[in-house]
Design a protein around this motif. Structure first.
Motif, PDB file in Angstrom:
ATOM      1  N   CYS A 158       0.854  -1.183   0.000  1.00  0.00           N
ATOM      2  CA  CYS A 158       0.000   0.000   0.000  1.00  0.00           C
ATOM      3  C   CYS A 158       0.895   1.240   0.000  1.00  0.00           C
ATOM      4  CB  CYS A 158      -0.941  -0.006   1.195  1.00  0.00           C
ATOM      5  SG  CYS A 158      -0.124  -0.291   2.768  1.00  0.00           S
ATOM      6  N   TRP A 186      -5.976  11.025  -6.459  1.00  0.00           N
ATOM      7  CA  TRP A 186      -4.686  10.767  -7.090  1.00  0.00           C
ATOM      8  C   TRP A 186      -3.999  12.056  -7.528  1.00  0.00           C
ATOM      9  CZ3 TRP A 186      -1.880   6.607  -6.789  1.00  0.00           C
ATOM     10  CH2 TRP A 186      -2.504   5.369  -6.532  1.00  0.00           C
ATOM     11  N   ILE A 198       0.849   1.744 -11.174  1.00  0.00           N
ATOM     12  CA  ILE A 198      -0.018   2.811 -10.686  1.00  0.00           C
ATOM     13  C   ILE A 198      -0.017   3.978 -11.675  1.00  0.00           C
ATOM     14  CG2 ILE A 198      -0.328   4.565  -8.889  1.00  0.00           C
ATOM     15  CD1 ILE A 198       0.861   2.622  -6.893  1.00  0.00           C
ATOM     16  N   GLN A 204      -3.378   5.131 -13.712  1.00  0.00           N
ATOM     17  CA  GLN A 204      -3.992   6.393 -13.316  1.00  0.00           C
ATOM     18  C   GLN A 204      -3.568   7.571 -14.198  1.00  0.00           C
ATOM     19  OE1 GLN A 204      -6.319   6.485 -10.973  1.00  0.00           O
ATOM     20  NE2 GLN A 204      -6.058   4.319 -10.450  1.00  0.00           N
ATOM     21  N   HIS A 241      -5.687   4.740  -1.079  1.00  0.00           N
ATOM     22  CA  HIS A 241      -5.752   4.936  -2.525  1.00  0.00           C
ATOM     23  C   HIS A 241      -5.487   3.667  -3.333  1.00  0.00           C
ATOM     24  CE1 HIS A 241      -5.033   8.827  -0.730  1.00  0.00           C
ATOM     25  NE2 HIS A 241      -5.310   9.431  -1.860  1.00  0.00           N
ATOM     26  N   PHE A 242      -4.637   2.839  -2.821  1.00  0.00           N
ATOM     27  CA  PHE A 242      -4.148   1.723  -3.646  1.00  0.00           C
ATOM     28  C   PHE A 242      -3.748   0.565  -2.750  1.00  0.00           C
ATOM     29  CE2 PHE A 242      -0.562  -0.610  -5.438  1.00  0.00           C
ATOM     30  CZ  PHE A 242      -1.019  -0.930  -6.707  1.00  0.00           C
ATOM     31  N   GLN A 243      -4.075  -0.643  -3.213  1.00  0.00           N
ATOM     32  CA  GLN A 243      -3.670  -1.843  -2.476  1.00  0.00           C
ATOM     33  C   GLN A 243      -3.522  -2.997  -3.458  1.00  0.00           C
ATOM     34  OE1 GLN A 243      -5.926  -2.843   1.101  1.00  0.00           O
ATOM     35  NE2 GLN A 243      -5.887  -4.990   0.501  1.00  0.00           N
ATOM     36  N   THR A 244      -2.456  -3.734  -3.324  1.00  0.00           N
ATOM     37  CA  THR A 244      -2.253  -4.915  -4.161  1.00  0.00           C
ATOM     38  C   THR A 244      -1.417  -5.912  -3.373  1.00  0.00           C
ATOM     39  OG1 THR A 244      -1.551  -5.689  -6.357  1.00  0.00           O
ATOM     40  CG2 THR A 244      -0.111  -4.114  -5.252  1.00  0.00           C
TER      41      THR A 244
END
Length: 318
Positions: free
Chosen positions: A166, A182, A206, A210, A258-261
């Motif tokens: 993250c 973003w 990312i 985006q 905002h972002f998770q992987t």
């Protein structure tokens, strides 16, 4: 003339750059420069042309490159053949580490190995996932941990567990970055990791998804340094959640929504070395530890469910 000098010569020839060669050899740039200078002095020939663009082989260097490669490979084969003749697991195991010791359970791994194989010695090297994989592929690392996808066909690997990634931000920026915008993140300075790291590829993903152009203010090869910079308010980065939640960063770093992987943490080694006693021993210990840990977690979840199921029905009290 030493074998390590020939390995340094070959690595600089392949990379064309002292900094990248030093990273791949898990040493410092001055050490790499000194080794190649000593080799040139001993041989009495100039091996590289040095320029602002990097290091290029001279005519003499090109003539000696293949001979050096054959010497290094022959020495490696000789060592492996000797290991196979031993009745006990001994010799040296070069272990590649890409993450924090507690994440890799390295204390438990080495404890089990030294207990079972007291004659085995270890050389622990730290580097990014890409560097570890390159080291395994060229034979300088016996077995190593890495994250992400392995694109080396000669490497056999086993997935151990997923690692959640993250965006890490200074805690002081929490209110400003509370909403997943973003465009706001695009205005902030970023701390990038080595291109050889799987996290770098995740940041690239990312930006592509985006349509972003992030401001790279720092590039750092070592994850602990990266998070210390974040904690001091110098920028954002992509990091493993278990790093962000480490005790030393509590109240100093936050994980943004905002972002998770996830990327897989794996253990890898050359397929041709799978039956080498030292490699096989290390592989079996690592896989055994993760299997036992997974079984313990599953058992804990099952027990927890059993306790909840046994509760009597009725009104709850809060």
């Amino acid at each position: 003339m030493e074998l390590y000098q020939l390995r340094t010569f070959l690595t600089i020839a392949e990379e064309g750059n002292l900094t990248r060669a030093a990273e791949k050899l898990f040493t410092s740039q001055p050490a790499v420069s000194a080794q190649v200078k000593q080799l040139e002095e001993e041989l009495g020939v100039k091996l590289f042309e040095r320029s602002a663009r990097g290091m290029a082989l001279t005519r003499e260097g090109k003539m000696l490159q293949e001979k050096a490669r054959r010497i290094v490979e022959a020495a490696r084969d000789f060592k492996h053949s000797a290991e196979s003749l031993r009745e006990t697991v001994s010799g040296e195991l070069v272990f590649g580490l890409n993450n924090r010791p507690e994440v890799l359970k390295i204390v438990e791994v080495l404890g089990a190995l030294t207990s079972e194989h007291p004659e085995l010695n270890y050389d622990l090297v730290n580097g990014s996932s890409g560097t570890i994989l390159e080291g395994i592929d060229d034979g300088s690392i016996s077995i190593g941990f890495f994250e992400g996808v392995c694109e080396f066909p000669r490497i056999e690997s086993h997935v151990l567990e997923p690692i959640e990634l993250c965006i890490a931000a200074p805690a002081a920026w929490a209110r400003e970055l509370s909403s997943p915008d973003w465009k706001v993140l695009e205005t902030k300075p970023w701390i990038f990791v080595s291109r050889a790291c799987s996290y770098f590829r995740a940041i690239e993903s990312i930006c592509s998804d985006q349509g972003l152009k992030l401001q790279q203010r720092f590039r750092v090869d070592e994850c602990l340094t990266v998070l210390n910079l974040v904690a001091e308010g110098l920028g954002l980065t992509l990091a493993a959640r278990n790093h962000i939640e480490a005790p030393e960063f509590q109240g100093r770093i936050i994980a943004l929504p905002h972002f998770q992987t996830t990327v897989n943490l794996s253990i890898g080694y050359l397929r041709e070395n799978a039956d080498r006693p030292a490699v096989a021993a290390a592989r079996d210990v690592v896989l055994g530890l993760w299997k036992n840990d997974l079984a313990a977690r599953d058992s804990s979840v099952t027990r927890g469910r059993g306790i909840r199921a046994a509760r009597p029905k009725g009104r709850s009290h809060r």
